[in-house]
Design a protein around this motif. Structure first.
Motif, PDB file in Angstrom:
ATOM      1  N   UNK A  52       8.189  74.311  18.375  1.00 50.11           N
ATOM      2  CA  UNK A  52       9.158  75.407  18.269  1.00 50.11           C
ATOM      3  C   UNK A  52       8.472  76.675  17.775  1.00 50.11           C
ATOM      4  N   UNK A  53       7.590  76.515  16.788  1.00 49.68           N
ATOM      5  CA  UNK A  53       6.856  77.663  16.251  1.00 49.68           C
ATOM      6  C   UNK A  53       5.908  78.225  17.311  1.00 49.68           C
ATOM      7  N   UNK A  54       5.237  77.340  18.034  1.00 47.39           N
ATOM      8  CA  UNK A  54       4.335  77.782  19.108  1.00 47.39           C
ATOM      9  C   UNK A  54       5.090  78.604  20.150  1.00 47.39           C
ATOM     10  N   UNK A  55       6.268  78.126  20.533  1.00 45.01           N
ATOM     11  CA  UNK A  55       7.069  78.830  21.537  1.00 45.01           C
ATOM     12  C   UNK A  55       7.485  80.208  21.028  1.00 45.01           C
ATOM     13  N   UNK A  56       7.891  80.279  19.746  1.00 41.70           N
ATOM     14  CA  UNK A  56       8.315  81.560  19.169  1.00 41.70           C
ATOM     15  C   UNK A  56       7.161  82.558  19.156  1.00 41.70           C
ATOM     16  N   UNK A  57       5.978  82.096  18.752  1.00 43.93           N
ATOM     17  CA  UNK A  57       4.813  82.985  18.698  1.00 43.93           C
ATOM     18  C   UNK A  57       4.436  83.484  20.093  1.00 43.93           C
ATOM     19  N   UNK A  58       4.503  82.589  21.064  1.00 43.48           N
ATOM     20  CA  UNK A  58       4.185  82.971  22.446  1.00 43.48           C
ATOM     21  C   UNK A  58       5.202  83.984  22.971  1.00 43.48           C
ATOM     22  N   UNK A  59       6.461  83.775  22.625  1.00 41.04           N
ATOM     23  CA  UNK A  59       7.521  84.681  23.077  1.00 41.04           C
ATOM     24  C   UNK A  59       7.318  86.085  22.517  1.00 41.04           C
ATOM     25  N   UNK A  60       7.060  86.182  21.205  1.00 40.98           N
ATOM     26  CA  UNK A  60       6.889  87.499  20.582  1.00 40.98           C
ATOM     27  C   UNK A  60       5.617  88.166  21.084  1.00 40.98           C
ATOM     28  N   UNK A  61       4.585  87.388  21.296  1.00 46.27           N
ATOM     29  CA  UNK A  61       3.333  87.944  21.823  1.00 46.27           C
ATOM     30  C   UNK A  61       3.573  88.611  23.175  1.00 46.27           C
ATOM     31  N   UNK A  62       4.455  88.005  23.978  1.00 47.15           N
ATOM     32  CA  UNK A  62       4.789  88.593  25.273  1.00 47.15           C
ATOM     33  C   UNK A  62       5.689  89.807  25.141  1.00 47.15           C
ATOM     34  N   UNK A  63       6.660  89.739  24.209  1.00 49.71           N
ATOM     35  CA  UNK A  63       7.600  90.849  24.024  1.00 49.71           C
ATOM     36  C   UNK A  63       6.909  92.101  23.497  1.00 49.71           C
ATOM     37  N   UNK A  64       5.840  91.917  22.733  1.00 50.19           N
ATOM     38  CA  UNK A  64       5.109  93.073  22.218  1.00 50.19           C
ATOM     39  C   UNK A  64       4.613  93.950  23.368  1.00 50.19           C
ATOM     40  N   UNK A  65       4.316  93.321  24.494  1.00 53.15           N
ATOM     41  CA  UNK A  65       3.814  94.053  25.654  1.00 53.15           C
ATOM     42  C   UNK A  65       4.935  94.684  26.479  1.00 53.15           C
ATOM     43  N   UNK A  66       6.148  94.101  26.413  1.00 52.29           N
ATOM     44  CA  UNK A  66       7.207  94.540  27.333  1.00 52.29           C
ATOM     45  C   UNK A  66       8.445  95.119  26.661  1.00 52.29           C
ATOM     46  N   UNK A  67       8.640  94.842  25.369  1.00 51.73           N
ATOM     47  CA  UNK A  67       9.874  95.243  24.681  1.00 51.73           C
ATOM     48  C   UNK A  67       9.529  96.179  23.526  1.00 51.73           C
ATOM     49  N   UNK A  68       9.965  97.428  23.626  1.00 50.83           N
ATOM     50  CA  UNK A  68       9.616  98.424  22.606  1.00 50.83           C
ATOM     51  C   UNK A  68      10.250  98.104  21.255  1.00 50.83           C
ATOM     52  N   UNK A  69      11.443  97.490  21.258  1.00 50.31           N
ATOM     53  CA  UNK A  69      12.114  97.148  19.997  1.00 50.31           C
ATOM     54  C   UNK A  69      11.327  96.091  19.231  1.00 50.31           C
ATOM     55  N   UNK A  70      10.927  95.033  19.936  1.00 51.30           N
ATOM     56  CA  UNK A  70      10.147  93.975  19.295  1.00 51.30           C
ATOM     57  C   UNK A  70       8.795  94.511  18.836  1.00 51.30           C
ATOM     58  N   UNK A  71       8.155  95.324  19.683  1.00 49.01           N
ATOM     59  CA  UNK A  71       6.845  95.880  19.335  1.00 49.01           C
ATOM     60  C   UNK A  71       6.943  96.759  18.093  1.00 49.01           C
ATOM     61  N   UNK A  72       7.981  97.590  18.026  1.00 47.41           N
ATOM     62  CA  UNK A  72       8.165  98.472  16.875  1.00 47.41           C
ATOM     63  C   UNK A  72       8.411  97.676  15.596  1.00 47.41           C
ATOM     64  N   UNK A  73       9.220  96.612  15.702  1.00 46.48           N
ATOM     65  CA  UNK A  73       9.517  95.788  14.527  1.00 46.48           C
ATOM     66  C   UNK A  73       8.254  95.131  13.988  1.00 46.48           C
TER      67      UNK A  73
END
Length: 387
Positions: A353-374
Motif C-alpha cells: 500500500x505504501x509502495x503504491x502511494x509513493x508511486x502515485x505521488x511520484x507520478x502526480x508531481x509530474x502531472x498535477x500542479x496541486x500535488x507538486x505544490x503541496x
C-alpha cells in the motif's frame, strides 16, 4: 558472545513475559491477529481479537519495572500461563507512543481468548468507537450500539485520547462503563497522556478513576538485554557484548529498536560474526539525523487542514487519501525507513500500500500542479536547507 537457545532463555528467565513466541520451530515476532467482522444488516464494523490468535501474555516482555501492570490484570504467575483475573477495572494504561500499549492490549485479548474460548473480546481504537457511534446515530440505532459494547466479556479500547474532541462519544462510553462496572465486566484502555491532561468529561473521568491507572514503563536495562537476545535470535544476528550493552542502556523505543535490527539484516551482518559497537553506534547516529516520521505526518495534516487521525486512519475521502499518500511519499523520501516501517505509522498498512502511494505521488508531481505544490511546500518546511 555465548548464544543461548530460545528454550534455554525460557527456563533461565521465568520472571520475563516476552513479546515473541515459538512457532514452527523458530522465534516469531507477533502478538495477536485482528479479524474485522461486518454485520451485513447494519454494516457495522466490529474489531475482535481472533480466538485462534497465539500471541499470549507470556509473549509480551514485562520486566520488574512493569510489575504493577501484572498486578492490575491479576496475573497469579508472572509468566502469564494462568487465566487473567482483573481485580481492579476499568484499567487505564498510560504511556507515550512507541512503548507497546497496542501490543499489550492485543496480548491481553489473545490470552483471555485462549483461556475463555467462548467469551467475546472486542478491540477498537477511540476513533473507531466514534465512527461506530456516528453510524448508529445515522441509523437511529444507539441502544444496540450500547448493548454490543456493554455485553462484551472483555472490552479493549486503544488510544482513548482520540475521544478528546467528541463529548457525545465520551457520554456514550460513560454509559457503557457504568454498565460494565455494575456487572463486573473488565475494560482496559490506553492513552498517550495522563488522564488529568486529557480534559475528558467529568463523568467519564470519574468512571475511569474508579479503577486503576498505571503507566507502562520502558524496559529497564536488564529487561532490554533479554529483549535484545530475543530479537537477535529472531533475526539470527549476534551482538558483541559492547554493542549489546550500548543498546541495553539506550532508551530507543521498541519499534525503532526493531527497525535497527532490520537495518542490520539489510547490511547482511550475520555472516561477519558478532556485530561490533561501532556499527551499532553509527546506525544510532544516522537515526538521530533523520526526520521523525510523526513530524512529517503532523506537518502534512496541518498543510491540508486535517486532523492527524484523518491522515493516518482509514478514511477514503479524497482529501484524506491524498494527504495520506503525500505523507507516505515524504517519509520515504526524507528518511531511511522501509515501506513496511512506514506502514506502521498508518495503522500497520501493508508495505505494498505504501509502495503504491509513493508511486502515485511520484507520478502526480509530474502531472498535477496541486500535488507538486503541496510536496514542494512541505519539503521546504521540513528540510529548509534543501531550498
Amino acid at each position: 558472545m555465548e548464544r543461548r537457545s530460545f528454550a534455554e532463555n525460557q527456563v533461565e528467565t521465568p520472571s520475563c513475559i516476552t513479546l515473541f513466541f515459538l512457532h514452527g520451530g523458530k522465534v516469531t515476532e507477533g502478538i495477536a491477529t485482528l479479524s474485522l467482522e461486518t454485520d451485513s444488516k447494519t454494516t457495522r464494523r466490529r474489531n475482535q481479537i481472533s480466538a485462534s490468535a497465539r500471541g499470549m501474555l507470556r509473549e509480551f516482555l514485562l520486566g520488574p519495572e512493569n510489575r504493577l501492570i501484572a498486578t492490575g490484570i491479576g496475573l497469579s504467575d508472572i509468566e502469564g500461563t494462568s487465566p487473567i483475573n482483573f481485580a481492579m477495572h476499568p484499567l487505564l494504561i498510560t504511556a507515550p507512543a512507541g512503548y507497546g500499549k497496542t501490543q499489550l492490549l492485543m496480548a491481553l485479548g489473545a490470552t483471555w481468548s485462549r483461556h475463555y474460548a467462548e467469551h467475546q473480546v472486542t478491540f477498537m481504537t477511540g476513533s473507531e468507537l466514534s465512527h461506530a457511534y456516528l453510524e448508529a446515530l445515522k441509523l437511529d440505532d444507539v441502544p444496540p450500539f450500547q448493548k454490543r459494547y456493554c455485553r462484551a466479556d472483555l472490552l479493549l479500547i486503544d488510544r482513548l485520547d482520540e475521544l478528546v474532541d467528541s463529548p457525545a462519544v465520551q457520554h456514550q462510553l460513560s454509559v457503557i462503563l457504568d454498565h460494565r462496572i455494575r456487572y463486573e465486566r473488565p475494560t482496559v484502555m490506553t492513552t498517550r497522556q495522563p488522564l488529568h491532561a486529557l480534559k475528558l468529561s467529568e463523568r467519564l473521568t470519574s468512571r475511569i478513576s474508579s479503577g486503576l491507572i498505571v503507566p507502562l514503563e520502558l524496559p529497564a536495562a536488564a529487561t532490554r538485554r533479554e529483549l535484545l537476545d530475543r530479537i537477535g535470535e529472531m533475526h539470527r544476528i549476534e551482538l558483541s557484548n559492547e554493542a549489546r550493552e550500548l543498546l541495553a542502556e539506550n532508551t530507543l523505543p521498541i519499534p525503532q529498536l526493531m527497525g535497527l535490527f532490520n537495518q542490520l539484516n539489510a547490511m547482511n551482518v550475520a555472516a561477519c560474526g558478532p556485530v561490533e559497537k561501532q556499527v551499532v553506534q553509527q546506525l544510532l547516529d544516522d537515526d538521530h539525523d533523520q526526520l521523525d516520521p510523526r513530524n512529517i505526518i503532523t506537518a502534512t495534516a496541518r498543510h491540508f487542514g486535517l486532523k492527524v487521525n484523518s491522515v493516518t486512519g482509514a478514511s477514503r475521502r479524497k482529501m484524506d487519501a491524498m494527504a495520506r499518500a503525500i505523507a507516505m511519499f515524504l517519509i520515504r523520501d526524507l528518511t531511511t525507513l522501509s515501506y513496511q516501517q512506514i506502514g506502521a505509522f498508518f495503522q500497520n498498512r501493508d508495505h505494498t500500500t505504501v509502495m503504491h502511494a509513493c508511486k502515485k505521488i511520484n507520478g502526480l508531481i509530474e502531472t498535477d500542479s496541486t500535488a507538486r505544490s503541496a510536496v514542494q511546500e512541505l519539503e521546504r518546511f521540513l528540510v529548509p536547507h534543501r531550498s
